[in-house]
Design a protein around this motif. Sequence first.
Motif, PDB file in Angstrom:
ATOM      1  N   VAL A  47       0.815  -1.231   0.000  1.00 24.76           N
ATOM      2  CA  VAL A  47       0.000   0.000   0.000  1.00 24.76           C
ATOM      3  C   VAL A  47       0.843   1.273   0.000  1.00 24.76           C
ATOM      4  N   ASP A  48       2.169   1.116   0.160  1.00 23.73           N
ATOM      5  CA  ASP A  48       2.969   2.336   0.295  1.00 23.73           C
ATOM      6  C   ASP A  48       4.290   2.254  -0.474  1.00 23.73           C
ATOM      7  N   ALA A  49       5.248   1.488   0.054  1.00 22.77           N
ATOM      8  CA  ALA A  49       6.594   1.503  -0.535  1.00 22.77           C
ATOM      9  C   ALA A  49       6.606   1.035  -1.996  1.00 22.77           C
ATOM     10  N   ALA A  96      -0.936   1.078   9.701  1.00 22.99           N
ATOM     11  CA  ALA A  96      -0.654   2.472  10.061  1.00 22.99           C
ATOM     12  C   ALA A  96      -0.756   3.366   8.830  1.00 22.99           C
ATOM     13  N   GLU A  97      -0.198   2.914   7.708  1.00 24.93           N
ATOM     14  CA  GLU A  97      -0.223   3.751   6.496  1.00 24.93           C
ATOM     15  C   GLU A  97      -1.648   3.841   5.939  1.00 24.93           C
ATOM     16  N   ILE A  98      -2.430   2.781   6.138  1.00 25.02           N
ATOM     17  CA  ILE A  98      -3.816   2.803   5.650  1.00 25.02           C
ATOM     18  C   ILE A  98      -4.651   3.762   6.510  1.00 25.02           C
ATOM     19  N   GLY A 132       1.867  11.772  10.083  1.00 24.38           N
ATOM     20  CA  GLY A 132       2.439  10.672  10.877  1.00 24.38           C
ATOM     21  C   GLY A 132       3.911  10.438  10.602  1.00 24.38           C
ATOM     22  N   HIS A 133       4.505  11.279   9.752  1.00 22.15           N
ATOM     23  CA  HIS A 133       5.909  11.102   9.372  1.00 22.15           C
ATOM     24  C   HIS A 133       6.744  12.332   9.735  1.00 22.15           C
ATOM     25  N   THR A 134       6.286  13.093  10.724  1.00 23.07           N
ATOM     26  CA  THR A 134       7.031  14.282  11.142  1.00 23.07           C
ATOM     27  C   THR A 134       7.966  13.948  12.299  1.00 23.07           C
ATOM     28  N   LEU A 185       9.020  -0.702  14.514  1.00 17.70           N
ATOM     29  CA  LEU A 185       8.784  -0.803  13.078  1.00 17.70           C
ATOM     30  C   LEU A 185       8.306   0.561  12.585  1.00 17.70           C
ATOM     31  N   HIS A 186       8.507   0.801  11.293  1.00 18.42           N
ATOM     32  CA  HIS A 186       8.128   2.075  10.681  1.00 18.42           C
ATOM     33  C   HIS A 186       6.684   2.454  11.042  1.00 18.42           C
ATOM     34  N   GLY A 187       5.768   1.542  10.815  1.00 16.57           N
ATOM     35  CA  GLY A 187       4.345   1.827  11.041  1.00 16.57           C
ATOM     36  C   GLY A 187       4.040   2.055  12.517  1.00 16.57           C
ATOM     37  N   ALA A 206       6.070   3.499  14.699  1.00 13.90           N
ATOM     38  CA  ALA A 206       6.478   4.887  14.958  1.00 13.90           C
ATOM     39  C   ALA A 206       5.473   5.850  14.332  1.00 13.90           C
ATOM     40  N   VAL A 207       4.953   5.497  13.169  1.00 13.94           N
ATOM     41  CA  VAL A 207       3.934   6.341  12.520  1.00 13.94           C
ATOM     42  C   VAL A 207       2.673   6.388  13.387  1.00 13.94           C
ATOM     43  N   GLY A 208       2.316   5.264  14.007  1.00 13.19           N
ATOM     44  CA  GLY A 208       1.147   5.214  14.884  1.00 13.19           C
ATOM     45  C   GLY A 208       1.296   6.193  16.047  1.00 13.19           C
TER      46      GLY A 208
HETATM   47 ZN   LIG Z   1       5.525   5.574   5.933  1.00 11.68          ZN
END
Ligand SMILES: [Zn+2]
Length: 408
Positions: free
Chosen positions: A170-172, A218-220, A285-287, A301-303, A305-307
């Motif tokens: 869904v992202d990368a 998280a990205e969704i 969520g990516h700041t 995990l990336h998501g 941290a985004v959460g």
């Molecule tokens: Zn991301």
Amino acid sequence: MTETTAAALPSRLPSRLTTAFDIPRPPGLTWYVQAQQPIGYEISLTRGLLSPANPALAKAVGADGRGGVRALVVVDRVVDELYGTALRAYFDAWRTDATWVVMPGDEETKSLEQVVEVTRAMTEMGILRRTERVVVVGGGVLMDVVGMAASLYRRGAPYIRVPTTLIGQVDAGVGVKTGVNDGTHKNRLGTYYAPEVTLIDPEFLRTVPARHIANGLAEIIKMALIKDADLFRLLEETVAHISSDTLADCGAAMSEVVSRAIAGMLDELEPNLWEGVLERSVDYGHTFSPSLELRADPPLLHGEAVGVDMAVCVALAAGRQYVSTADAHRALALIAAAGLPLTHPVFTPELLQVGLADAVKHRDGLQRLPLTNGIGSCVFVNDITAAELSRALDFVHAYADQTDGPDQ
Ligand SMILES: [Zn+2]
Ligand SMILES: NC(=O)c1ccc[n+]([C@@H]2O[C@H](COP(=O)([O-])OP(=O)(O)OC[C@H]3O[C@@H](n4cnc5c(N)ncnc54)[C@H](O)[C@@H]3O)[C@@H](O)[C@H]2O)c1
């Protein structure tokens, strides 16, 4: 190409050679070059990608079953254990001469060295510059590493992505960014380089561990919060049932969740592929998360941290009355129900300020912080204060304590 010159010449080449070396007095000669590069790539959602009856992957590498086609296939080590036999059988069935590179797909190995390992394999294979493809099969890490290798090799070689994690699908695997980490700097080195095609098969998700499903969710959730209120409601209704199996089965609801997330992402990326505009709602969520992701020990995990970042952004929006407290609580509830953390011990007011300061550099001098403006819409702000950050953290902690949520 246009010329500007004190004494304009009739054409780019002077008629008498002697004048070529006769540089005029200031301002001299100036040439201005302008070109455009069209970008087009396809993203396909397909079932049974590794079934020899499905021609999608063969077509992508230019194979028609008659032989004489080569490809370099770079596979994530875990994916190779799970799907290597099927992958090899597929290429054999399509009489494609595949050269295999198997490498780890973990965040700790996402480095320039890994990129060079791929470019060396391309050199060893003697891959043809335009007609032979690199295929990457793996998660977001390998998508980024191999994409970067393809962009550097002879300044750009064609590649095909087969993402096998939810975040990859869904992202990368969907945009054009490639990259690797440098020390504790996430994706500090990278390029913009589109694949020819991305082939997504939800069946790969069947073996993805629950923690990595939450990672992709998280990205969704991000896409739902910033631009798709219907997706948000759908997630609220279905989140308890979202799992590796339900995603892999890809029934109507899961298919809608994944497709809406991809379509929303593409909607945002397409007009701004090279990030000329630095107000990007997909940065939601990516700041603060990049500072947290590699500092947390054990790493998040990336998501995840985004959460944690999204939770504080929801609270920041509530603090400014961009969302009601009730909606802010709905958003926090969804993040938690997806199995994502809302808080982290390393995520202190001081770290938030460090993260914001780094984001300001990344965003060329301004905060450009995306916040939800009601669920499903986005607004950018440039004046978040340290006091607001502290209050927002308190808001999230109060919610997490009261609901006994997954406060880590
Ligand atoms: Zn991301
Ligand atoms: N370029 C972009 O636009 C973009 C967007 C989002 C994320 N990313 C990057 O993606 C990375 C995160 O991606 P990720 O979460 O996929 O990480 P990942 O690639 O590390 O994959 C996670 C784990 O799952 C394993 N795995 C992969 N496919 C599997 C399968 N089908 N079954 C079982 N296990 C499988 C991998 O071996 C790995 O251990 C980060 O580095 C992030 O920066 C890039």
